[in-house]
Scaffold this active site. Structure first.
Site, PDB file in Angstrom:
ATOM      1  N   LYS A  10       0.850  -1.321  -0.116  1.00 49.85           N
ATOM      2  CA  LYS A  10       0.045  -0.163  -0.013  1.00 49.85           C
ATOM      3  C   LYS A  10       0.761   1.235   0.045  1.00 49.85           C
ATOM      4  O   LYS A  10       2.126   1.167   0.241  1.00 49.85           O
ATOM      5  CB  LYS A  10      -0.977  -0.088   1.161  1.00 49.85           C
ATOM      6  N   TYR A  50     -12.447  -2.422  -3.951  1.00 54.06           N
ATOM      7  CA  TYR A  50     -12.759  -2.583  -2.491  1.00 54.06           C
ATOM      8  C   TYR A  50     -14.486  -2.442  -2.297  1.00 54.06           C
ATOM      9  O   TYR A  50     -15.064  -2.296  -1.328  1.00 54.06           O
ATOM     10  CB  TYR A  50     -12.381  -1.301  -1.739  1.00 54.06           C
ATOM     11  N   PHE A  58     -15.709   3.175   6.745  1.00 53.69           N
ATOM     12  CA  PHE A  58     -14.293   3.625   6.228  1.00 53.69           C
ATOM     13  C   PHE A  58     -13.978   3.571   4.712  1.00 53.69           C
ATOM     14  O   PHE A  58     -13.381   3.818   4.292  1.00 53.69           O
ATOM     15  CB  PHE A  58     -13.360   2.487   7.085  1.00 53.69           C
ATOM     16  N   ARG A  86      -1.979 -14.381   4.301  1.00 54.11           N
ATOM     17  CA  ARG A  86      -2.645 -13.770   5.414  1.00 54.11           C
ATOM     18  C   ARG A  86      -1.865 -13.661   6.780  1.00 54.11           C
ATOM     19  O   ARG A  86      -2.015 -12.985   7.534  1.00 54.11           O
ATOM     20  CB  ARG A  86      -3.992 -14.241   5.516  1.00 54.11           C
ATOM     21  N   ARG A 103       2.573  -6.517   9.404  1.00 55.77           N
ATOM     22  CA  ARG A 103       1.678  -5.303   9.884  1.00 55.77           C
ATOM     23  C   ARG A 103       2.498  -4.823  11.182  1.00 55.77           C
ATOM     24  O   ARG A 103       2.419  -3.582  11.451  1.00 55.77           O
ATOM     25  CB  ARG A 103       0.025  -5.495   9.727  1.00 55.77           C
ATOM     26  N   ASN A 113      -1.956   0.282   7.061  1.00 57.10           N
ATOM     27  CA  ASN A 113      -1.497  -1.160   7.676  1.00 57.10           C
ATOM     28  C   ASN A 113      -0.572  -1.869   6.405  1.00 57.10           C
ATOM     29  O   ASN A 113      -0.338  -3.213   6.502  1.00 57.10           O
ATOM     30  CB  ASN A 113      -2.505  -1.991   7.947  1.00 57.10           C
ATOM     31  N   HIS A 116      -2.005  -5.495   1.523  1.00 56.60           N
ATOM     32  CA  HIS A 116      -3.390  -6.254   1.430  1.00 56.60           C
ATOM     33  C   HIS A 116      -3.147  -7.715   0.787  1.00 56.60           C
ATOM     34  O   HIS A 116      -2.082  -7.965   0.135  1.00 56.60           O
ATOM     35  CB  HIS A 116      -4.094  -5.243   0.145  1.00 56.60           C
ATOM     36  N   GLU A 127      -9.434 -10.716  -7.563  1.00 55.02           N
ATOM     37  CA  GLU A 127      -8.334  -9.608  -7.323  1.00 55.02           C
ATOM     38  C   GLU A 127      -7.191  -9.938  -8.698  1.00 55.02           C
ATOM     39  O   GLU A 127      -6.635  -8.680  -8.978  1.00 55.02           O
ATOM     40  CB  GLU A 127      -7.909  -9.621  -6.157  1.00 55.02           C
TER      41      GLU A 127
END
Ligand code: CDP
Ligand code: MG
Length: 133
Positions: A10, A50, A58, A86, A103, A113, A116, A127
């Site tokens: 990110k 998203y 948010f 993950r 993270r 964070n 993704h 994705e």
């Protein structure tokens, strides 16, 4: 099972030049980087990416954020790569992420964070197609 997943570095992490650190962390932990590119997406593209979160409070900030600067999108491949990625990412909120996760190491806050990762086989396919088709 060898599978593929989508990972994004990110804007907060790209800005701090963490691309190489994050990539070598994936490779050290059994995930091969099949494809990688640095892109800047529009607010509209972020909103599409998203859209599962469109009812969340948010959502607007999240879409503004993902489109605020360059990101690095990658296809990762490896044994159980979706759950492995993950696990390597850690909890969504960096303050709750365990030691040794990306993270925990690099995340600034729940919105910044750093990474993704797809959360299911179905979303991994959607994705990957979103960024690489
Ligand atoms: O990224 P992850 O799958 O761990 O979390 P998510 O629940 O799918 O949320 C997507 C992203 O929205 C998170 O990575 C956060 O950047 C952001 N988010 C936020 O800003 N505030 C929240 N309360 C929850 C998520
Ligand atoms: Mg998610």
């Amino acid at each position: 099972m060898i599978e593929q997943t989508l990972s994004i570095i990110k804007p907060d992490a790209v800005e701090r030049n963490l691309e190489n650190n994050i990539k070598s962390f994936f490779e050290k932990n059994g995930l091969k980087i099949l494809k990688s590119k640095k892109v800047k997406i529009s607010k509209e593209e972020a909103s599409e990416f998203y859209k599962v979160h469109q009812t969340k409070p948010f959502y607007n900030d999240l879409c503004n954020y993902l489109s605020s600067g360059p990101i690095v999108v990658m296809i990762l491949e490896g044994e159980n790569s979706i759950s492995q990625n993950r696990k390597l990412m850690g909890a969504t909120d960096p303050s709750k992420a365990i030691e040794g996760t990306l993270r925990k190491m690099y995340g600034i806050s729940i919105d910044k964070n750093s990474v993704h990762g797809s959360d299911s086989a179905e979303n991994a396919k959607i994705e990957i197609d979103f960024y690489f088709k």
